[in-house]
Design an enzyme around this catalytic site. Structure first.
Site, PDB file in Angstrom:
ATOM      1  N   GLU A  18      -2.917   7.762  -4.625  1.00 58.37           N
ATOM      2  CA  GLU A  18      -3.081   6.920  -5.859  1.00 58.37           C
ATOM      3  C   GLU A  18      -5.220   7.019  -6.398  1.00 58.37           C
ATOM      4  O   GLU A  18      -5.271   7.110  -6.936  1.00 58.37           O
ATOM      5  CB  GLU A  18      -2.943   5.650  -5.329  1.00 58.37           C
ATOM      6  CG  GLU A  18      -3.570   4.814  -4.782  1.00 58.37           C
ATOM      7  CD  GLU A  18      -3.588   2.934  -5.127  1.00 58.37           C
ATOM      8  OE1 GLU A  18      -2.129   2.762  -4.568  1.00 58.37           O
ATOM      9  OE2 GLU A  18      -4.103   2.245  -5.104  1.00 58.37           O
TER      10      GLU A  18
ATOM     11  N   ARG B 177       0.514  -0.754   0.092  1.00 57.90           N
ATOM     12  CA  ARG B 177      -0.075   0.336  -0.180  1.00 57.90           C
ATOM     13  C   ARG B 177       0.943   1.432  -0.207  1.00 57.90           C
ATOM     14  O   ARG B 177       1.353   1.175   0.505  1.00 57.90           O
ATOM     15  CB  ARG B 177      -1.087   0.513   1.344  1.00 57.90           C
ATOM     16  CG  ARG B 177      -2.394  -0.814   0.621  1.00 57.90           C
ATOM     17  CD  ARG B 177      -3.258  -0.585   0.118  1.00 57.90           C
ATOM     18  NE  ARG B 177      -4.213  -1.376  -0.237  1.00 57.90           N
ATOM     19  CZ  ARG B 177      -4.520  -2.612  -0.915  1.00 57.90           C
ATOM     20  NH1 ARG B 177      -3.808  -2.768  -1.974  1.00 57.90           N
ATOM     21  NH2 ARG B 177      -5.105  -3.070  -0.860  1.00 57.90           N
TER      22      ARG B 177
ATOM     23  N   ASP C 281       3.819  -0.188  -7.979  1.00 53.71           N
ATOM     24  CA  ASP C 281       2.425  -0.148  -8.166  1.00 53.71           C
ATOM     25  C   ASP C 281       1.803   0.802  -7.318  1.00 53.71           C
ATOM     26  O   ASP C 281       0.231   0.009  -7.802  1.00 53.71           O
ATOM     27  CB  ASP C 281       1.891  -2.118  -7.776  1.00 53.71           C
ATOM     28  CG  ASP C 281       1.399  -2.070  -8.641  1.00 53.71           C
ATOM     29  OD1 ASP C 281       0.505  -1.380  -9.578  1.00 53.71           O
ATOM     30  OD2 ASP C 281      -0.038  -3.144  -7.935  1.00 53.71           O
TER      31      ASP C 281
ATOM     32  N   HIS D  79      -1.155  -0.020 -10.101  1.00 57.73           N
ATOM     33  CA  HIS D  79      -2.475  -0.938  -9.308  1.00 57.73           C
ATOM     34  C   HIS D  79      -2.828  -1.978  -9.729  1.00 57.73           C
ATOM     35  O   HIS D  79      -3.653  -2.237  -9.847  1.00 57.73           O
ATOM     36  CB  HIS D  79      -3.256  -0.233  -8.584  1.00 57.73           C
ATOM     37  CG  HIS D  79      -3.759  -0.366  -6.696  1.00 57.73           C
ATOM     38  ND1 HIS D  79      -3.742  -0.696  -5.329  1.00 57.73           N
ATOM     39  CD2 HIS D  79      -3.643  -1.912  -6.072  1.00 57.73           C
ATOM     40  CE1 HIS D  79      -3.686  -1.168  -4.669  1.00 57.73           C
ATOM     41  NE2 HIS D  79      -4.295  -2.591  -4.897  1.00 57.73           N
TER      42      HIS D  79
END
Ligand code: NAI
Length: 334
Positions: free
Chosen positions: A263, A234, A258, A295
């Protein structure tokens, strides 16, 4: 059950419809994110189905409950974005997908490691421009290098196994060491030792108050100069501003992410025709030694099918027992 499915993408609809082929549940597909301004669209439903960047704070949960929602089913493993204490006090059940494909996330993590090390992102662009020079693309053998794995749950364990396959030494850190992971060849060490000794550090712990900014300026200063940091857990496990400073000074050799702290306002949408307003994120994109994916580590056919199946299983179980098949309860925060 009547289910309002927030943050729906076309692929969510395809996989959920397939899992619900028997038609036991009625899904309303809503592209909007669940937040205070969209909560009213849950009217007339029994449950909401939410994803990683939906807002499930105390206010939104109370609004859902007052509109007759009895169940929240998450299409993800992480539940850091849900106020579980508020859900419990409101009598709202919360279900999640505890495990769908740890391989999907671990394999994407390896893709980031390999891309960064062998500069695949730069090589791809060069070759398309007719530039076949190799200068600037120098990598290193993974074989014999030391990899630090923070969090050795389902995904961390898969990653450990893959990196052992490359012939890496694997150091691990987890408050709950797993003998299976040790048997796979990882050695548990204190976080400080992992940071100091690893050539590559990969984060696979959940976001909790204890892991928020686990990788901050102090942690970065303990790492080997030139080390690679990869985060597919995360975003807020990493202090992005501190990471940018470490990249600028050369202390951090490369970064693969990622996930990103902010985000929610970026990922899962096509913003290619818009001006990027997040200056921190924009700065990250300027580094040649940074690879960002939006993500997508979970995003395999196998994982989406498993997510949809577990979501329908949560709904089925709630209908018959009053509890989702995979409940998340407030004690998970402990
Ligand atoms: P898991 O619950 O199986 O494993 C998490 C591990 O982290 C546990 O062993 C736990 O003891 C450990 N941990 C907790 N606090 C820690 C700390 N302070 N330091 C080190 N380790 C700590 O979870 P799983 O399925 O392996 O997923 C890991 C994380 O990956 C999830 O929480 C989620 O945030 C993220 N994730 C990301 C996806 C993506 O698409 N990028 C998809 C799925 C999960």
């Amino acid at each position: 059950m009547r289910v309002a499915v927030f943050s729906t993408q076309p692929y969510d609809q395809r996989f959920l419809d397939a899992a619900n082929a028997a038609g036991r549940h009625v899904f309303t597909y809503l592209p909007a994110r669940l937040e205070a301004s969209t909560v009213a669209t849950a009217d007339g439903h029994d449950a909401v189905c939410a994803f990683v960047n939906d807002r499930l704070d105390a206010d939104v949960l109370a609004a859902l409950r007052s509109r007759g929602i009895r169940l929240v089913v998450l299409r993800c493993a992480g539940f850091n974005h849900v106020d579980l204490a508020a859900a419990a006090s409101l009598g709202l059940a919360v279900g999640r997908v505890p495990e769908y494909s740890p391989h999907a996330v671990a394999e994407h993590t390896v893709a980031l490691v390999l891309a960064l090390n062998r500069k695949i992102h730069r090589a791809y662009a060069r070759v398309r421009e007719g530039n076949f020079a190799l200068d600037g693309l120098l990598g290193f053998d993974l074989h014999g290098r030391t990899v630090g794995v923070v969090g050795t749950g389902k995904i961390g364990l898969c990653f450990v196994r893959i990196m052992r396959g490359f012939g890496c030494e694997v150091l691990a850190h987890d408050p709950a060491p797993d003998p299976v992971c040790e048997a796979a060849g990882a050695r548990y060490v204190p976080l400080a030792e992992l940071l100091a000794r690893s050539d590559i550090i990969s984060l696979h712990c959940p976001l909790t108050p204890q892991t928020h900014h686990l990788i901050d300026a102090a942690a970065l200063s303990r790492m080997k100069r030139g080390a690679m940091l990869v985060n597919t857990s995360r975003g807020a496990v990493v202090d992005t501003r501190a990471v940018i400073a470490a990249l600028k000074s050369g202390a951090l050799g490369s970064l693969g992410i990622d996930v990103y702290e902010e985000e929610a306002d970026l990922f899962f949408r096509d913003l290619s025709a818009e001006v990027l307003r997040d200056d921190v994120f924009a700065r990250l994109l300027t580094f040649p030694n940074v690879v960002v994916t939006g993500h997508q580590a979970f995003f395999t056919h196998d994982a989406l099918a498993a997510i949809a199946a577990a979501t329908v299983a949560n709904l089925d179980a709630f209908e018959t027992t009053g509890q989702p098949r995979h409940p998340v309860s407030v004690d998970r925060l402990a």
